[in-house]
Design a protein around this motif. Structure first.
Motif, short mmCIF file in Angstrom:
data_model
loop_
_atom_site.label_atom_id
_atom_site.label_comp_id
_atom_site.label_asym_id
_atom_site.label_seq_id
_atom_site.Cartn_x
_atom_site.Cartn_y
_atom_site.Cartn_z
N LEU A 282 29.17 41.42 35.94
CA LEU A 282 30.39 40.67 35.66
C LEU A 282 30.28 39.33 36.37
CD1 LEU A 282 33.28 40.65 34.42
CD2 LEU A 282 34.10 41.41 36.66
N LEU A 283 30.35 38.25 35.62
CA LEU A 283 30.25 36.90 36.18
C LEU A 283 31.63 36.26 36.21
CD1 LEU A 283 27.42 37.51 34.54
CD2 LEU A 283 26.94 35.17 35.20
N SER A 284 31.90 35.55 37.29
CA SER A 284 33.19 34.87 37.45
C SER A 284 32.95 33.56 38.21
CB SER A 284 34.17 35.76 38.21
OG SER A 284 33.64 36.17 39.45
N PRO A 285 33.90 32.61 38.12
CA PRO A 285 33.72 31.34 38.84
C PRO A 285 33.70 31.52 40.35
CG PRO A 285 35.43 31.17 37.16
CD PRO A 285 35.12 32.61 37.30
N THR A 286 34.51 32.47 40.87
CA THR A 286 34.57 32.75 42.29
C THR A 286 34.65 34.27 42.48
OG1 THR A 286 36.98 32.55 42.30
CG2 THR A 286 35.72 30.56 42.85
N ALA A 287 34.47 34.73 43.70
CA ALA A 287 34.55 36.16 43.97
C ALA A 287 35.96 36.68 43.70
CB ALA A 287 34.17 36.43 45.43
N PRO A 288 36.10 37.81 43.00
CA PRO A 288 37.43 38.37 42.74
C PRO A 288 38.17 38.67 44.05
CG PRO A 288 35.79 39.44 41.36
CD PRO A 288 35.03 38.60 42.35
N ARG A 289 39.44 38.31 44.10
CA ARG A 289 40.24 38.54 45.29
C ARG A 289 40.91 39.91 45.22
NH1 ARG A 289 43.96 33.29 46.15
NH2 ARG A 289 44.74 34.01 44.12
N PRO A 290 41.04 40.60 46.36
CA PRO A 290 41.72 41.90 46.36
C PRO A 290 43.11 41.80 45.74
CG PRO A 290 40.65 41.51 48.48
CD PRO A 290 40.54 40.22 47.70
N GLY A 291 43.43 42.74 44.86
CA GLY A 291 44.74 42.75 44.21
C GLY A 291 44.84 41.88 42.98
N SER A 292 43.76 41.15 42.64
CA SER A 292 43.80 40.25 41.48
C SER A 292 43.45 41.01 40.20
CB SER A 292 42.81 39.10 41.68
OG SER A 292 41.47 39.60 41.69
N VAL A 293 43.72 40.36 39.05
CA VAL A 293 43.35 40.92 37.76
C VAL A 293 41.84 41.11 37.70
CG1 VAL A 293 43.37 40.56 35.27
CG2 VAL A 293 45.33 39.83 36.65
N GLU A 294 41.12 40.12 38.19
CA GLU A 294 39.67 40.19 38.17
C GLU A 294 39.15 41.39 38.95
OE1 GLU A 294 40.76 35.78 37.87
OE2 GLU A 294 41.49 37.58 38.85
N MET A 295 39.76 41.66 40.11
CA MET A 295 39.32 42.80 40.92
C MET A 295 39.65 44.12 40.23
SD MET A 295 37.74 43.94 43.52
CE MET A 295 37.57 42.55 44.67
N ALA A 296 40.82 44.20 39.61
CA ALA A 296 41.19 45.42 38.88
C ALA A 296 40.20 45.69 37.75
CB ALA A 296 42.60 45.30 38.32
N LEU A 297 39.81 44.65 37.03
CA LEU A 297 38.85 44.81 35.95
C LEU A 297 37.48 45.21 36.49
CD1 LEU A 297 38.09 44.49 32.94
CD2 LEU A 297 37.54 42.10 33.46
N LEU A 298 37.03 44.54 37.55
CA LEU A 298 35.72 44.85 38.14
C LEU A 298 35.65 46.31 38.58
CD1 LEU A 298 32.95 44.19 39.38
CD2 LEU A 298 34.16 43.37 41.42
N GLU A 299 36.66 46.77 39.29
CA GLU A 299 36.65 48.15 39.77
C GLU A 299 36.64 49.15 38.62
OE1 GLU A 299 38.94 47.31 44.05
OE2 GLU A 299 40.05 48.17 42.34
N TRP A 300 37.39 48.85 37.56
CA TRP A 300 37.41 49.75 36.42
C TRP A 300 36.06 49.76 35.70
CZ3 TRP A 300 37.01 48.75 31.08
CH2 TRP A 300 37.27 49.86 30.26
N LEU A 301 35.46 48.59 35.50
CA LEU A 301 34.17 48.50 34.82
C LEU A 301 33.09 49.28 35.59
CD1 LEU A 301 34.15 44.73 33.79
CD2 LEU A 301 34.24 46.69 32.24
N GLN A 302 33.11 49.17 36.92
CA GLN A 302 32.12 49.89 37.73
C GLN A 302 32.36 51.39 37.66
OE1 GLN A 302 32.72 47.79 41.45
NE2 GLN A 302 30.91 46.52 41.12
N THR A 303 33.60 51.80 37.47
CA THR A 303 33.90 53.24 37.36
C THR A 303 33.43 53.81 36.04
OG1 THR A 303 35.85 53.01 38.80
CG2 THR A 303 35.74 54.95 37.40
N VAL A 304 33.70 53.10 34.93
CA VAL A 304 33.34 53.63 33.62
C VAL A 304 31.88 53.39 33.28
CG1 VAL A 304 35.67 53.40 32.74
CG2 VAL A 304 34.05 51.51 32.40
N GLY A 305 31.22 52.52 34.06
CA GLY A 305 29.82 52.23 33.78
C GLY A 305 28.94 53.43 33.93
#
Length: 305
Positions: A282-305
């Motif tokens: 998962l590529l993003s302009p900056t590191a996902p911040r805790p509690g952000s939409v980006e972090m929620a998506l990253l954690e879910w993608l890593q779980t279903v991967g």
């Protein structure tokens, strides 16, 4: 009396008037790099433009900011003072712009770009699970592969790491790529033999133009010689996998693209799967911040991967 007041006013405005922001930007780059040519490359200008901007700034301030020795330049005391101030000021402005853009992006729909076949065969079938877990998050899915820019309206991207990632992009590993030969279950004996331990010369191999070396990468990962059988080429993985589902031959199938068909019995993988050394990220302009939409998506993608 009036003329004296105007004179004082004009003197005050002259002392407080700020120089050109472009000139300050040129000076900051030249001061940081201590080289006009490198500053020109950084700002996509010519060295002459940098030199003129700095010279006009010096004339405006009434002091030399650089000591010029041949082709080299060195900051004067005044130059060091201004360099420190401009660096801090531009840094604050850059940070503010980044935060404002991030807040604006969060206020609108996020755009997630994903490689087309992975999007169709893996992400979309699982997307309702993400929406159930995060009903308030609005993410728009678009198909796209290979190099891209975050200036093209994309906020996040899922890509295999098969191209140079631009500097500054943040990368989070989702899962390693695993590949293996797949075919219709009833065709397995015909193309892999009764013991199903190797490909037979009679097997028709299906490959994709978007990853023409996939069979060779699989053979290398399995420490086997490169297959020399006849190959039929399709434009995308999606087509080659569909051809395997139709019983036309043996496709090289990435696990995440065929796992649902394997689990449902539509396809078989007689030789299993092996990691080919690449990974999806998962590529993003900056590191996902805790509690952000980006972090929620990253954690879910890593779980279903």
């Amino acid at each position: 009396m009036i003329s004296e007041e105007n004179g004082d006013y004009n003197s005050l405005t002259s002392e407080t008037r700020m120089p050109s922001l472009l000139a300050l930007r040129c000076f900051e780059s030249a001061a940081r790099l201590e080289n006009f040519a490198r500053a020109a490359d950084e700002l996509h200008l010519t060295p002459g433009a940098i030199s003129r901007a700095v010279r006009l700034l010096e004339e405006d301030l009434g002091v030399d900011l650089f000591e010029r020795r041949g082709r080299r330049v060195f900051l004067t005391d005044a130059g060091r003072r201004l360099a420190k101030a401009t660096s801090e000021g531009l840094g604050l402005m850059t940070q503010a712009v980044r935060e404002i853009r991030t807040d604006a992006r969060r206020a609108r729909q996020l755009v997630l770009s994903c490689e087309p076949t992975l999007l169709m065969r893996w992400l979309i079938p699982r997307w309702s699970d993400f929406q159930t877990l995060h009903p308030g998050l609005d993410i728009h899915l678009v198909a796209g592969g290979g190099p891209f820019s975050f200036n093209q309206g994309i906020d996040l991207a899922i890509r295999r790491d098969d191209f140079p990632c631009p500097p500054g992009y943040h990368t989070e590993t989702l899962f390693p790529e695993q590949v293996g030969p797949v075919c219709r279950p009833e065709k397995a004996d015909q193309w892999f033999g009764k013991n199903r331990k190797s490909l037979l010369p009679s097997a028709l191999l299906l490959q994709t133009a978007s990853r023409p070396t996939a069979w060779h990468e699989w053979a290398y990962a399995k420490q086997l010689p490169a297959p020399e059988m006849e190959m039929q080429s399709f434009e995308h993985f999606y087509f080659s996998i569909q051809a395997a589902v139709a019983g036309l031959g043996v496709a090289i199938g990435p696990w995440h693209l065929v796992r649902d068909d394997i689990q449902s019995g539509v396809l078989a993988a007689p030789l299993g799967f092996v990691e080919d050394g690449s990974r999806y990220c998962l590529l993003s302009p900056t590191a996902p911040r805790p509690g952000s939409v980006e972090m929620a998506l990253l954690e879910w993608l890593q779980t279903v991967g």
